[in-house]
Scaffold this motif. Structure first.
Motif, PDB file in Angstrom:
ATOM      1  N   THR A 209      19.356 -10.833  18.329  1.00 18.82           N
ATOM      2  CA  THR A 209      19.490  -9.374  18.261  1.00 18.82           C
ATOM      3  C   THR A 209      18.551  -8.651  19.201  1.00 18.82           C
ATOM      4  O   THR A 209      18.898  -7.608  19.717  1.00 18.82           O
ATOM      5  CB  THR A 209      19.197  -8.842  16.849  1.00 18.82           C
ATOM      6  N   LEU A 210      17.354  -9.193  19.414  1.00 14.54           N
ATOM      7  CA  LEU A 210      16.377  -8.419  20.181  1.00 14.54           C
ATOM      8  C   LEU A 210      16.347  -8.800  21.647  1.00 14.54           C
ATOM      9  O   LEU A 210      16.250  -7.936  22.508  1.00 14.54           O
ATOM     10  CB  LEU A 210      14.976  -8.601  19.580  1.00 14.54           C
ATOM     11  N   PRO A 213      20.371  -9.182  24.147  1.00 14.69           N
ATOM     12  CA  PRO A 213      20.959  -8.020  24.819  1.00 14.69           C
ATOM     13  C   PRO A 213      20.205  -7.612  26.080  1.00 14.69           C
ATOM     14  O   PRO A 213      20.802  -7.116  27.023  1.00 14.69           O
ATOM     15  CB  PRO A 213      20.911  -6.906  23.769  1.00 14.69           C
ATOM     16  N   MET A 214      18.898  -7.831  26.114  1.00 11.66           N
ATOM     17  CA  MET A 214      18.134  -7.489  27.314  1.00 11.66           C
ATOM     18  C   MET A 214      18.493  -8.448  28.450  1.00 11.66           C
ATOM     19  O   MET A 214      18.427  -8.097  29.621  1.00 11.66           O
ATOM     20  CB  MET A 214      16.634  -7.607  27.039  1.00 11.66           C
ATOM     21  N   ALA A 215      18.835  -9.693  28.079  1.00 10.66           N
ATOM     22  CA  ALA A 215      19.100 -10.700  29.093  1.00 10.66           C
ATOM     23  C   ALA A 215      20.533 -10.640  29.603  1.00 10.66           C
ATOM     24  O   ALA A 215      20.821 -11.088  30.698  1.00 10.66           O
ATOM     25  CB  ALA A 215      18.809 -12.089  28.536  1.00 10.66           C
ATOM     26  N   LEU A 216      21.435 -10.075  28.790  1.00 14.98           N
ATOM     27  CA  LEU A 216      22.838 -10.040  29.200  1.00 14.98           C
ATOM     28  C   LEU A 216      23.051  -8.950  30.242  1.00 14.98           C
ATOM     29  O   LEU A 216      22.431  -7.902  30.182  1.00 14.98           O
ATOM     30  CB  LEU A 216      23.738  -9.763  27.996  1.00 14.98           C
ATOM     31  N   PRO A 217      23.948  -9.187  31.208  1.00 14.80           N
ATOM     32  CA  PRO A 217      24.221  -8.146  32.201  1.00 14.80           C
ATOM     33  C   PRO A 217      24.993  -6.991  31.579  1.00 14.80           C
ATOM     34  O   PRO A 217      25.587  -7.134  30.508  1.00 14.80           O
ATOM     35  CB  PRO A 217      25.079  -8.870  33.237  1.00 14.80           C
ATOM     36  N   ALA A 218      24.972  -5.852  32.259  1.00 22.84           N
ATOM     37  CA  ALA A 218      25.647  -4.666  31.750  1.00 22.84           C
ATOM     38  C   ALA A 218      27.131  -4.935  31.582  1.00 22.84           C
ATOM     39  O   ALA A 218      27.724  -5.705  32.318  1.00 22.84           O
ATOM     40  CB  ALA A 218      25.437  -3.520  32.718  1.00 22.84           C
ATOM     41  N   THR A 222      28.039  -6.117  23.482  1.00 21.81           N
ATOM     42  CA  THR A 222      26.705  -6.074  22.908  1.00 21.81           C
ATOM     43  C   THR A 222      26.760  -6.066  21.397  1.00 21.81           C
ATOM     44  O   THR A 222      25.811  -5.684  20.754  1.00 21.81           O
ATOM     45  CB  THR A 222      25.933  -4.837  23.394  1.00 21.81           C
ATOM     46  N   ASP A 223      27.911  -6.476  20.835  1.00 23.24           N
ATOM     47  CA  ASP A 223      27.976  -6.496  19.381  1.00 23.24           C
ATOM     48  C   ASP A 223      27.048  -7.563  18.821  1.00 23.24           C
ATOM     49  O   ASP A 223      26.907  -8.648  19.369  1.00 23.24           O
ATOM     50  CB  ASP A 223      29.409  -6.777  18.924  1.00 23.24           C
ATOM     51  N   ARG A 227      26.872 -12.150  19.094  1.00 28.37           N
ATOM     52  CA  ARG A 227      25.604 -12.675  19.604  1.00 28.37           C
ATOM     53  C   ARG A 227      24.965 -13.612  18.591  1.00 28.37           C
ATOM     54  O   ARG A 227      24.494 -14.700  18.925  1.00 28.37           O
ATOM     55  CB  ARG A 227      24.649 -11.520  19.919  1.00 28.37           C
TER      56      ARG A 227
ATOM     57  N   ILE B  19      19.319 -16.571  34.624  1.00 32.28           N
ATOM     58  CA  ILE B  19      18.904 -15.867  33.413  1.00 32.28           C
ATOM     59  C   ILE B  19      17.802 -14.877  33.763  1.00 32.28           C
ATOM     60  O   ILE B  19      17.806 -13.734  33.327  1.00 32.28           O
ATOM     61  CB  ILE B  19      18.439 -16.869  32.332  1.00 32.28           C
ATOM     62  N   MET B  22      19.333 -11.835  35.437  1.00 32.22           N
ATOM     63  CA  MET B  22      20.096 -10.986  34.527  1.00 32.22           C
ATOM     64  C   MET B  22      19.174 -10.140  33.662  1.00 32.22           C
ATOM     65  O   MET B  22      19.463  -9.005  33.361  1.00 32.22           O
ATOM     66  CB  MET B  22      20.986 -11.847  33.640  1.00 32.22           C
ATOM     67  N   SER B  23      18.046 -10.720  33.298  1.00 28.23           N
ATOM     68  CA  SER B  23      17.181  -9.997  32.369  1.00 28.23           C
ATOM     69  C   SER B  23      16.584  -8.754  33.013  1.00 28.23           C
ATOM     70  O   SER B  23      16.212  -7.811  32.342  1.00 28.23           O
ATOM     71  CB  SER B  23      16.074 -10.909  31.853  1.00 28.23           C
ATOM     72  N   ALA B  25      18.337  -6.889  34.974  1.00 29.14           N
ATOM     73  CA  ALA B  25      19.434  -5.951  35.183  1.00 29.14           C
ATOM     74  C   ALA B  25      19.858  -5.286  33.886  1.00 29.14           C
ATOM     75  O   ALA B  25      21.016  -4.997  33.678  1.00 29.14           O
ATOM     76  CB  ALA B  25      20.626  -6.679  35.805  1.00 29.14           C
ATOM     77  N   ALA B  26      18.923  -5.034  32.956  1.00 29.16           N
ATOM     78  CA  ALA B  26      19.257  -4.391  31.683  1.00 29.16           C
ATOM     79  C   ALA B  26      19.872  -3.012  31.932  1.00 29.16           C
ATOM     80  O   ALA B  26      19.509  -2.316  32.874  1.00 29.16           O
ATOM     81  CB  ALA B  26      18.018  -4.258  30.825  1.00 29.16           C
ATOM     82  N   TYR B  27      20.780  -2.656  31.081  1.00 26.77           N
ATOM     83  CA  TYR B  27      21.565  -1.459  31.311  1.00 26.77           C
ATOM     84  C   TYR B  27      20.728  -0.190  31.166  1.00 26.77           C
ATOM     85  O   TYR B  27      19.930  -0.065  30.257  1.00 26.77           O
ATOM     86  CB  TYR B  27      22.706  -1.426  30.296  1.00 26.77           C
ATOM     87  N   ARG B  42      27.879   5.134  18.970  1.00 23.17           N
ATOM     88  CA  ARG B  42      27.315   4.090  18.119  1.00 23.17           C
ATOM     89  C   ARG B  42      25.955   4.536  17.637  1.00 23.17           C
ATOM     90  O   ARG B  42      25.073   4.810  18.443  1.00 23.17           O
ATOM     91  CB  ARG B  42      27.183   2.788  18.887  1.00 23.17           C
ATOM     92  N   PRO B  94      14.283  -1.613  19.524  1.00 21.96           N
ATOM     93  CA  PRO B  94      14.827  -2.434  20.607  1.00 21.96           C
ATOM     94  C   PRO B  94      16.328  -2.250  20.787  1.00 21.96           C
ATOM     95  O   PRO B  94      16.825  -2.273  21.918  1.00 21.96           O
ATOM     96  CB  PRO B  94      14.513  -3.863  20.176  1.00 21.96           C
ATOM     97  N   SER B  98      18.070  -1.305  24.253  1.00 22.64           N
ATOM     98  CA  SER B  98      18.992  -2.194  24.951  1.00 22.64           C
ATOM     99  C   SER B  98      20.379  -1.593  25.075  1.00 22.64           C
ATOM    100  O   SER B  98      21.246  -2.176  25.699  1.00 22.64           O
ATOM    101  CB  SER B  98      19.088  -3.523  24.214  1.00 22.64           C
TER     102      SER B  98
END
Lengths: 360, 340
Positions: A209-210, A213-218, A222-223, A227, B19, B22-23, B25-27, B42, B94, B98
């Motif tokens: 959860t923490l 999402p930071m590691a995944l690309p845009a 993000t559910d 995950r 990895i 990618m980290s 490139a956070a949105y 959301r 967080p 994110s």
């Protein structure tokens, strides 16, 4: 056998039972003392428990009626059962999670019977589970239901089924990798298994959860639910792989040599000779682990996924029914117990049955 | 053998590298675009009775939930286009950072570190909370300053523990702290007389009050030992989404100030007051200037109600007094900047 002997049979059986009980409970001084102490303890605990559970309990009415009584508030459970079992799922689409529970129960029942252990199950099981996910998400139909709205028992069962179904094939590959003759592959597999087994599941869930999402690309989903499912599957894979390895080690080395002498390659000898024998042997261990995993899904509550435990907790925050945590948790405990006890009886039965037929 | 393992090594190295890339490139794109393209807001929420709780059918309701629905009306004109997800206190912030949540409606306290360091923005305070004291009436105390020598139950590991010690040190009174771990035990300790009072954020104490057997035997003292202004928070880097949150809240305050409620709002459509005309979109010039639907404020008040109505709907039944949470015109702290 004379008539007299026949008439005495039942009494003799009763007598045997009585003797066994008597020697078991009062055979020695120590046993007698323990029996008496436990008996007193039960006598001391049982009446208040019964009073709370039944005599003083409130069976219908409102929260105020419950507070006026000293006992359990079953009226709360009656009002909140739908929420505890299905949680936040939109009520007009309620048939979906109900159908999912039914499908998973049928799948479980079928998978539990050795007579259905055929190739069709290996293909059919994942298909049914995938179908369940689609059903929960609102397919086929006009309105989508995001995984954030899933909840309760279907979530507990689905997370369990999905993760288990994903983990088992991965675990087979991983256990083969661990026994591989390729040094690098073996070291990677050992490293992965030991790393995963060294961290607690809660840490894995927090990672899902923490940090994920930071590691995944845009733009990637993000559910929280998918995950968590991915991370749990990776985590369980390590545990199942170790069980599998036990099975692989139990297959005599001669089997592999015989396969090789027949000219079978690595994959064919694994698929046709080694794995079928190894899997047979690990089934009881796998069932035990599966029950443990089902109970472990209650950890999903710490990351805010509304599984059945979290739903029970949320049910007691309704202003109309504040603070009936005991009743809510009792209901959930009963559900877990039913599944866990059923599972452990099943695994005993299975062990006996497989033991009788022999592992091969 | 060497060929194979070199290949493997290369694969592992590139995986680790990917990895790592990618980290970073956070949105961080504009929140509002993301919301609009998804067609759904959301929101992260908690579970405190009155503020956010699911009803028997699994539908969310509560004080903060209504503000979420008001926000959905401001953005989409539809109170249902928002999805609430409950999340635990550790993951709320967080998850907002994110981009899992667009807005956090879980009653986050505004603090300076959060405002500067965490990369998101706070909207206006919609609820003034603070640590309170719930006292048994039979000890005859009406103010916290009379609590000399009392036994006070404290939930372990909370900031409440430090606040209450500071409070008594300042007033030079004695007290006996009893640390209690479990929430349900907290209520039992007060009920059984093991402690004279319990202390916690008053939003939690009100929930506890409702669980007590004879709620009339207890009183929530008027003092607040800490400041807990609860506000919605939005991800950083998008000024417009922050302004929409700000003015959604302001609309509910302004409507209350003018006495506009969900019931009587249609009567106000005929008002001669130019400010009310602009507010309700009868005169669309204001809405055109800010780029919102002319009826946005009207729709919010019509479907959700003004601040007082939201408060009365969710918090009054639990026994809340409005206290600080009144408008500035009646001695509270709530104040809306002008709609001009």
């Amino acid at each position: 056998m004379t008539a007299i002997e026949a008439a005495r049979m039942p009494s003799r059986r009763l007598g045997r039972l009585w003797t066994r009980w008597r020697t078991g409970l009062f055979g020695t001084w120590l046993n007698s003392a323990i029996t008496i102490i436990i008996g007193l303890l039960v006598l001391w605990l049982l009446p208040p428990l019964l009073r709370w559970l039944v005599l003083d309990a409130t069976w219908q009415g409102t929260s105020a009626d419950c507070l006026a009584q000293d006992g359990a508030c079953w009226a709360f459970v009656a009002a909140k059962l739908r929420f505890i079992v299905l949680a936040l799922y939109p009520i007009q689409l309620q048939w979906r999670p109900e159908l999912v529970c039914l499908l998973l129960a049928i799948l479980l029942a079928v998978a539990a019977m050795p007579r259905f252990w055929r190739r069709e199950l290996i293909v059919g099981g994942p298909v049914v589970i995938f179908l369940c996910c689609l059903l929960m998400a609102g397919y086929p139909g006009p309105s989508r239901v995001s995984p954030n709205q899933w909840g309760g028992l279907p979530v507990t069962l689905l997370v369990w089924a999905v993760c288990f179904a994903v983990s088992v094939p991965l675990a087979i590959l991983l256990s083969l990798a661990r026994r591989s003759r390729m040094q690098a592959l073996r070291l990677l597999a050992i490293g992965y298994i030991e790393f995963m087994r060294a961290i607690p599941m809660v840490a894995i869930l927090y990672f899902a959860t923490l940090m994920l999402p930071m590691a995944l690309p845009a733009g990637l989903s993000t559910d929280k639910m998918p995950r968590a499912m991915i991370m749990i599957s990776l985590f369980w894979t390590a545990y199942i792989a170790e069980i599998m390895r036990g099975g692989l080690q139990a297959v005599p080395i001669g089997q592999e040599e015989a396969a090789a002498s027949l000219g079978l390659g690595y994959w064919r000898s694994m698929r046709l000779i080694i794995l079928p024998q190894a899997l047979r042997m690990v089934i009881p261990g796998l069932v035990n682990q599966a029950i443990g995993f089902l109970l472990a899904t209650s950890l999903l509550a710490v990351i805010g996924i509304v599984d059945i435990l979290n739903a029970a907790k949320a049910a007691a925050t309704d202003p109309n029914w504040l603070g009936f945590y005991k009743e809510a948790f009792l209901v959930v405990a009963a559900i877990y117990f039913a599944i866990g006890y059923g599972g452990s009886r099943y695994s005993l039965w299975l062990e006996r049955r497989l033991g009788r037929c022999g592992p091969h | 053998m060497t060929v194979r393992s070199r290949w493997l090594r290369w694969m592992v190295a590139s995986l680790v590298g990917a990895i790592g890339l990618m980290s970073t490139a956070a949105y961080a794109g504009p929140t509002l675009d993301r919301i609009k393209s998804r067609g759904l807001i959301r929101a992260g929420v908690g579970t405190t009775p009155g503020f956010f709780e699911p009803d028997n059918n699994g539908r969310w309701r509560g004080f903060f939930i209504d503000y979420g629905r008001a926000l959905a009306i401001a953005v989409f004109g539809d109170a249902e286009k928002i999805e609430f997800t409950s999340s635990s206190p550790q993951q709320r912030l967080p998850a907002l950072q994110s981009g899992e949540f667009d807005v956090l409606l879980s009653g986050v306290t505004i603090t300076i570190t959060r405002a500067f360091k965490l990369g998101f923005h706070f909207g206006p305070t919609i609820f003034y909370d603070g640590q309170g004291l719930l006292v048994r009436k039979d000890i005859g105390v009406t103010s916290a300053s009379q609590l000399d020598g009392a036994t006070i139950g404290i939930q372990s590991g909370t900031t409440g523990e430090l606040n209450i010690a500071d409070f008594f040190r300042k007033s030079r009174h004695q007290f006996t702290p009893v640390t209690i771990e479990d929430t349900s035990e907290f209520v039992a300790a007060l009920q059984s007389g093991r402690v004279d009072a319990i202390t916690q954020d008053s939003s939690d104490l009100v929930g506890k009050l409702a669980q007590l057997k004879n709620p009339n035997d207890y009183v929530l003292l008027p003092e607040r030992l800490s400041k807990e202004p609860l506000a919605p928070a939005v991800a950083g880097g998008d000024d417009r989404s922050l302004e929409i949150v700000n003015w959604t809240v302001n609309a509910t305050l302004q409507a209350e100030e003018w006495g506009i409620t969900s019931e009587n709002i249609d009567g106000f459509l005929k008002s001669d007051d130019p400010a009310i005309k602009r507010f309700l979109g009868v005169d669309p010039s204001l809405a055109e200037a800010i780029g919102l639907d002319p009826k946005w404020a009207y729709n919010i008040i019509k479907t959700i109600g003004n601040h007082g109505e939201i408060f009365d709907r969710h918090l009054k039944p639990l026994g809340w007094e409005r206290g600080y949470n009144r408008l500035w015109t009646s001695g509270g702290l709530l104040y809306s900047p002008p709609f001009r």
